[in-house]
Design a protein around this motif. Structure first.
Motif: not given
Length: 106
Positions: A95-102, A68-76, A8-13
């Motif tokens: 998932l978000s560009p600068y954080a993730y949770s599982t 087209g979104v810059p992100a910190f984590y290239p992979e999780v 799930l893209d947590a920013v876009a919902g």
């Protein structure tokens, strides 16, 4: 026994469609792979695996690059252990560009 995932893209919902996912065993050998569907899911990443340690590697860099979104984590990479080889294992990723949770899903 099956392994499934949901991203799930947590920013876009919204579900994160088209995320490449690779399943690796404890020796980092590729077991299987695929990409999330329009609902952000892979219903069966793998079936009939023995107990052991596995990794799901999510190509988050390519996903955010397509948007087209810059992100910190290239992979999780999510490492988990299968103890009960007969059970279903669901591994969601928020998932978000600068954080993730599982967590272990159901």
């Amino acid at each position: 026994m099956t392994i499934s995932t949901h991203v799930l893209d947590a920013v876009a919902g919204t579900p994160a469609a088209g995320v490449a996912v690779t399943l690796l065993d404890a020796d980092h050998t590729v077991v299987s792979g695929g990409a999330t569907d329009d609902d952000g899911r892979i219903a069966r990443v793998a079936e009939t695996l023995p107990a052991g340690v596995y990794r799901l590697r999510f190509d988050t860099g390519a996903y955010f690059a397509r948007l087209g979104v810059p992100a910190f984590y290239p992979e999780v990479t999510v490492t988990f252990e299968i103890v009960d080889a007969a059970a279903h294992h669901h591994v969601p990723l928020l998932l978000s560009p600068y954080a993730y949770s599982t967590y272990r899903g159901s």
